[in-house]
Enzyme design. Structure first.
Site, PDB file in Angstrom:
ATOM      1  N   HIS A  35      -1.548  -6.119 101.081  1.00  0.00           N
ATOM      2  CA  HIS A  35      -0.448  -6.726 101.849  1.00  0.00           C
ATOM      3  C   HIS A  35       0.219  -5.688 102.767  1.00  0.00           C
ATOM      4  O   HIS A  35       1.424  -5.434 102.688  1.00  0.00           O
ATOM      5  CB  HIS A  35       0.596  -7.366 100.906  1.00  0.00           C
ATOM      6  CG  HIS A  35       1.394  -8.428 101.585  1.00  0.00           C
ATOM      7  ND1 HIS A  35       1.918  -9.520 100.916  1.00  0.00           N
ATOM      8  CD2 HIS A  35       1.784  -8.586 102.884  1.00  0.00           C
ATOM      9  CE1 HIS A  35       2.585 -10.282 101.777  1.00  0.00           C
ATOM     10  NE2 HIS A  35       2.515  -9.734 102.975  1.00  0.00           N
TER      11      HIS A  35
ATOM     12  N   GLU B 139       0.171 -11.996  93.612  1.00  0.00           N
ATOM     13  CA  GLU B 139       0.640 -10.668  94.022  1.00  0.00           C
ATOM     14  C   GLU B 139       1.740 -10.259  93.062  1.00  0.00           C
ATOM     15  O   GLU B 139       2.583 -11.085  92.731  1.00  0.00           O
ATOM     16  CB  GLU B 139       1.194 -10.710  95.457  1.00  0.00           C
ATOM     17  CG  GLU B 139       0.092 -10.716  96.481  1.00  0.00           C
ATOM     18  CD  GLU B 139       0.591 -10.516  97.911  1.00  0.00           C
ATOM     19  OE1 GLU B 139       1.565  -9.762  98.098  1.00  0.00           O
ATOM     20  OE2 GLU B 139      -0.003 -11.105  98.807  1.00  0.00           O
TER      21      GLU B 139
HETATM   22  P1  NAD Z   1       4.531 -18.526 113.435  1.00  0.00           P
HETATM   23  O1  NAD Z   1       5.562 -19.426 112.856  1.00  0.00           O
HETATM   24  O2  NAD Z   1       4.778 -17.906 114.763  1.00  0.00           O
HETATM   25  O3  NAD Z   1       3.128 -19.300 113.510  1.00  0.00           O
HETATM   26  C1  NAD Z   1       2.619 -20.089 112.455  1.00  0.00           C
HETATM   27  C2  NAD Z   1       1.855 -21.243 113.097  1.00  0.00           C
HETATM   28  O4  NAD Z   1       1.162 -21.938 112.059  1.00  0.00           O
HETATM   29  C3  NAD Z   1       2.769 -22.273 113.788  1.00  0.00           C
HETATM   30  O5  NAD Z   1       2.347 -22.474 115.119  1.00  0.00           O
HETATM   31  C4  NAD Z   1       2.605 -23.536 112.936  1.00  0.00           C
HETATM   32  O6  NAD Z   1       2.705 -24.724 113.671  1.00  0.00           O
HETATM   33  C5  NAD Z   1       1.204 -23.331 112.370  1.00  0.00           C
HETATM   34  N1  NAD Z   1       0.909 -24.080 111.154  1.00  0.00           N
HETATM   35  C6  NAD Z   1       1.691 -24.280 110.066  1.00  0.00           C
HETATM   36  N2  NAD Z   1       1.016 -24.997 109.132  1.00  0.00           N
HETATM   37  C7  NAD Z   1      -0.215 -25.241 109.645  1.00  0.00           C
HETATM   38  C8  NAD Z   1      -1.366 -25.930 109.166  1.00  0.00           C
HETATM   39  N3  NAD Z   1      -1.374 -26.507 107.967  1.00  0.00           N
HETATM   40  N4  NAD Z   1      -2.455 -26.000 109.965  1.00  0.00           N
HETATM   41  C9  NAD Z   1      -2.461 -25.431 111.204  1.00  0.00           C
HETATM   42  N5  NAD Z   1      -1.389 -24.766 111.720  1.00  0.00           N
HETATM   43  C10 NAD Z   1      -0.285 -24.663 110.941  1.00  0.00           C
HETATM   44  O7  NAD Z   1       4.283 -17.396 112.332  1.00  0.00           O
HETATM   45  P2  NAD Z   1       3.625 -15.955 112.562  1.00  0.00           P
HETATM   46  O8  NAD Z   1       4.664 -14.974 112.963  1.00  0.00           O
HETATM   47  O9  NAD Z   1       2.417 -16.107 113.398  1.00  0.00           O
HETATM   48  O10 NAD Z   1       3.229 -15.603 111.062  1.00  0.00           O
HETATM   49  C11 NAD Z   1       2.279 -16.381 110.347  1.00  0.00           C
HETATM   50  C12 NAD Z   1       2.295 -16.003 108.879  1.00  0.00           C
HETATM   51  O11 NAD Z   1       1.774 -14.685 108.741  1.00  0.00           O
HETATM   52  C13 NAD Z   1       3.705 -15.870 108.271  1.00  0.00           C
HETATM   53  O12 NAD Z   1       4.257 -17.074 107.902  1.00  0.00           O
HETATM   54  C14 NAD Z   1       3.462 -14.969 107.105  1.00  0.00           C
HETATM   55  O13 NAD Z   1       3.168 -15.770 105.990  1.00  0.00           O
HETATM   56  C15 NAD Z   1       2.244 -14.159 107.520  1.00  0.00           C
HETATM   57  N6  NAD Z   1       2.534 -12.730 107.689  1.00  0.00           N
HETATM   58  C16 NAD Z   1       1.809 -11.842 106.956  1.00  0.00           C
HETATM   59  C17 NAD Z   1       2.047 -10.471 107.085  1.00  0.00           C
HETATM   60  C18 NAD Z   1       1.245  -9.473 106.293  1.00  0.00           C
HETATM   61  O14 NAD Z   1       1.746  -8.394 106.008  1.00  0.00           O
HETATM   62  N7  NAD Z   1       0.006  -9.768 105.972  1.00  0.00           N
HETATM   63  C19 NAD Z   1       3.050 -10.008 107.954  1.00  0.00           C
HETATM   64  C20 NAD Z   1       3.754 -10.938 108.709  1.00  0.00           C
HETATM   65  C21 NAD Z   1       3.485 -12.299 108.558  1.00  0.00           C
END
Ligand code: NAD
Length: 319
Positions: free
Chosen positions: A293, A275
């Site tokens: 994104h 990106e």
């Molecule tokens: P969160 O921390 O609430 O949930 C993430 C989950 O993933 C946790 O429960 C964790 O235990 C699990 N996890 C971590 N590594 C793992 C693996 N290898 N296998 C299985 N599970 C695993 O986070 P969230 O608020 O749900 O956000 C998730 C991700 O979404 C963020 O970290 C960010 O990178 C992404 N995000 C993207 C956008 C976008 O604009 N596209 C916006 C917000 C967040």
């Protein structure tokens, strides 16, 4: 006190800060000029989204910076522990965009199921293509109802996706490295609360059972992918994949090759390994639905993010 919202802030967040006496600057200062700008203008709080980075060099160069705020979730563009060791408060707004990301995931899933991302581009203009041929080309859509959606990473966004998918009549299973809460509750207006206990399985089982898979894990600490060619090989032929988490958590070259072979029927990416310049292979693949994104880019999420950042800054600066 000056707040530099280098990647922007919602009007409601700006107003809240200004009402509390802060001056809010929303100019985008280029990364290489950021340290000088912060020092020369006595900026006390820096707010970023995903574009601006706050690495060790910037932190070292700005001794008067008190607060770094990340509008959204992932803090992989900030050296968080380093900043905290230097006495800077670092905070994000993790819950503010979950619903918006989840809705984008569902938009992509519906689009993949009925090829709308592609059909739209190919609609005849001035009779230059054959409507009937296109109708035939896009005739093999599928319904989401009754299909199994595997959600990898069952945190805030994973659970929000589950709410929508359950509402569509999908069967939902999840996998997570931790012992997460799997009861998903949502309110159907006028009909009260519905609580569904989502089945949690090992990643391997999820991969084998799912008709569609959406991944919601953070960027892995070692930068590795969670789904690569080995996992894809175990998936059902014709599976749909969505990555609105972080670029690379699904290995892009492996995904491209599985799309070309037909093993993966279609995929949607909101995030990319490179990106803001995704590879040509990604940009040109006709089985990939793409968005730049924009998971959190709704008016509602931006308002929540801005207002939450304002509250965090006000709490930090007034204590
Ligand atoms: P969160 O921390 O609430 O949930 C993430 C989950 O993933 C946790 O429960 C964790 O235990 C699990 N996890 C971590 N590594 C793992 C693996 N290898 N296998 C299985 N599970 C695993 O986070 P969230 O608020 O749900 O956000 C998730 C991700 O979404 C963020 O970290 C960010 O990178 C992404 N995000 C993207 C956008 C976008 O604009 N596209 C916006 C917000 C967040």
């Amino acid at each position: 006190m000056i707040v530099l919202a280098n990647d922007g802030i919602s009007p409601s967040g700006k107003q809240k800060l200004e009402a509390a006496g802060f001056k809010v600057v929303t100019d985008h200062v280029p990364q290489e000029k950021l340290a000088d700008y912060i020092n020369n203008n006595d900026v006390v709080a820096l707010c970023v989204r995903s574009a601006t980075t706050a690495r060790k060099e910037l932190i070292d160069a700005c001794p008067n910076l008190k607060f770094i705020g990340r509008g959204g979730v992932g803090m992989d563009n900030i050296d968080v522990e380093y900043a905290r060791d230097k006495g800077i408060t670092v905070a994000n707004t993790p819950a503010s965009s979950s619903q918006s990301v989840a809705e984008l995931v569902m938009a992509h899933l519906f689009s993949l199921a009925r090829f709308t991302y592609d059909a739209n581009r190919e609609m005849p203009t001035n009779g230059h293509s054959d409507f009937k041929a296109l109708k035939k080309k896009y005739a093999k859509g599928i319904e989401l109802r009754g299909k199994t959606l595997g959600i990898v990473g069952f945190g805030r966004i994973g659970q929000a996706v589950a709410q929508y998918a359950l509402g569509c009549g999908m069967h939902v299973i999840c996998a997570d490295i931790y012992d997460v809460y799997t009861k998903v509750s949502f309110v159907i207006h006028g009909h009260g609360e519905v609580v569904v206990d989502v089945e949690k399985v090992e990643l391997d089982e999820l991969i084998r059972r799912s008709d569609a898979i959406s991944i919601h894990v953070p960027k892995q600490a070692d930068g590795s992918s969670v789904i690569d060619s080995k996992e894809i090989a175990k998936m059902k032929k014709g599976v749909l994949l969505v990555n609105a988490a972080r670029g690379g958590v699904i290995d892009e070259p492996a995904l491209l090759s599985a799309l070309s072979s037909g093993h993966v029927a279609g995929a949607a990416l909101d995030v990319f390994e490179n990106e803001p310049t995704p590879s040509e292979g990604v940009l040109s693949h006709d089985k990939l639905a793409l968005s730049p994104h924009i998971g959190a880019a709704t008016l509602e999420a931006q308002d929540r993010i801005g207002e939450e950042l304002a509250d965090l800054i006000m709490a930090e600066m007034t204590t």
